[in-house]
Design an enzyme around this catalytic site. Sequence first.
Site, mmCIF file in Angstrom:
data_model
loop_
_atom_site.group_PDB
_atom_site.id
_atom_site.type_symbol
_atom_site.label_atom_id
_atom_site.label_comp_id
_atom_site.label_asym_id
_atom_site.label_seq_id
_atom_site.Cartn_x
_atom_site.Cartn_y
_atom_site.Cartn_z
ATOM 1 N N THR A 117 0.815 -1.204 0.000
ATOM 2 C CA THR A 117 0.000 0.000 0.000
ATOM 3 C C THR A 117 0.855 1.263 0.000
ATOM 4 O O THR A 117 1.982 1.264 0.529
ATOM 5 C CB THR A 117 -0.904 0.026 1.248
ATOM 6 O OG1 THR A 117 -1.574 1.291 1.340
ATOM 7 C CG2 THR A 117 -0.102 -0.179 2.520
ATOM 8 N N TYR A 141 -2.138 0.217 9.933
ATOM 9 C CA TYR A 141 -2.287 -0.474 8.652
ATOM 10 C C TYR A 141 -1.022 -0.324 7.801
ATOM 11 O O TYR A 141 -0.458 -1.311 7.317
ATOM 12 C CB TYR A 141 -3.493 0.078 7.902
ATOM 13 C CG TYR A 141 -3.579 -0.403 6.474
ATOM 14 C CD1 TYR A 141 -3.732 -1.760 6.188
ATOM 15 C CD2 TYR A 141 -3.493 0.497 5.409
ATOM 16 C CE1 TYR A 141 -3.784 -2.208 4.868
ATOM 17 C CE2 TYR A 141 -3.554 0.054 4.102
ATOM 18 C CZ TYR A 141 -3.704 -1.296 3.832
ATOM 19 O OH TYR A 141 -3.756 -1.734 2.537
#
Length: 325
Positions: A117, A141
Site C-alpha cells: 500500500t 495499517y
Amino acid sequence: MSIVLVTGGAGYIGSHVCKALASSGHRPVACDDLSRGREDHVRWGPFEQGDIADADWLASVFARHRPDAIMHLAAYAEVGSSVTDPSPCYAANVSGTLAVIEAARHNGNCPIVFSSTCAVYGDAPALPVTEASPTAPVSPYGTTKLIGEQVLRHYDTAYGLPSVVLRYFNAAGADPDGEIGERHATTSLAIPKAIRAALGLGPVFKLFGTDYATADGTAMRDYVHVADIADAHLRALGHLLAGRGSLTLNLGSGRSTTVLELLEVVEAVTGRPVPVEPHPRRSGDAAALYANIDRAADVLGWTPGKSDLRSIVASAAAWIEKSPG
C-alpha cells in the site's frame, strides 16, 4: 498454465485478480475466510475457505493444489479502525502474512506477489512518491504492510524466496464487464461512498478534513482502476516465473485528485449532487499522496490504461446501480 493461490481471492481486488488470471490461461485458487470477501465472486477457479494464519490449513491447500506462485492479497485494510483497534490489523497483516510466507518457503520457495500500500509512505516529504521515497507510515495499517515488505526482503536474502511487492495507491472502479465490483454493506472507499450518497443508497458523504495544505483544503489521493491493478499482477507473475528477481513497485495513475475534485466527477457522472457532511481530519490519514509509476512501466511494461478518473467513477457507478445492495 500456472496454478496461482490468491489469498483474499473472494475480496474486491482479489476477485478481479482471479478473473484476470483465468482470462490469461492460468488457474486461480481463491483462498478466503469470507470475513470480507464474497463467495459469489469466486467464479474462475477452485475455492478454499480458511484462515491464512492456520499453518495446517495452508499446508493442506498447498498439498491439494501444488501452486506455481502465490498472490497474497488477504489483509485487514481499514486505515481508520486500525488506529483505534490495531489488534486485528496486526493479527491479519503480520501473523497471517508471515504464515503465508513460511508456507511459500517450505513449498519450494514458491514466488509471491504481495499486496502492499501507499500507506507505507505516510506523509511524504516530496511528491510524487517513488519507490525510493522514505517509508514512514502514520497508521498501524501502513506499519503492518511495511513489516510484510521487510519480511519478504529478509526471506529473499536468507532463503532465496522471490517476491514482487505492489504498493497500491487508491484502488477504485469495477470490472469493465460488470461481473464483479466493490460490494459491502459498509465501505471505507471514497468513490463508492460518494456514489451511494449521490444515488440515495447510502448515508451522506463524510468529508474528513477541510484544512489540509492542498489547493482546496481536502486530502489529495491517486485513484487507480482495479482492472489495471489486476493487469499489474499478471505482469508481476510473469516477471517472477521468468526468474527475474524481486521488485518493489508503485501502482497508481500518476495523477493527484483532491476529495472535492472527486466529488465533482461523481456529480457529473451520476447527474446528482453528493450530500456532504464535513468532519475533522481522521487519525492515520496522510494529507497528500500520489505516485510516480515510471518503474512499473520500465520493468513490467505496465500502464494504467483504465485509470482516468471519469472512467473509474463510471464503472463504479454502473456496478452500484446494477447491484445496489
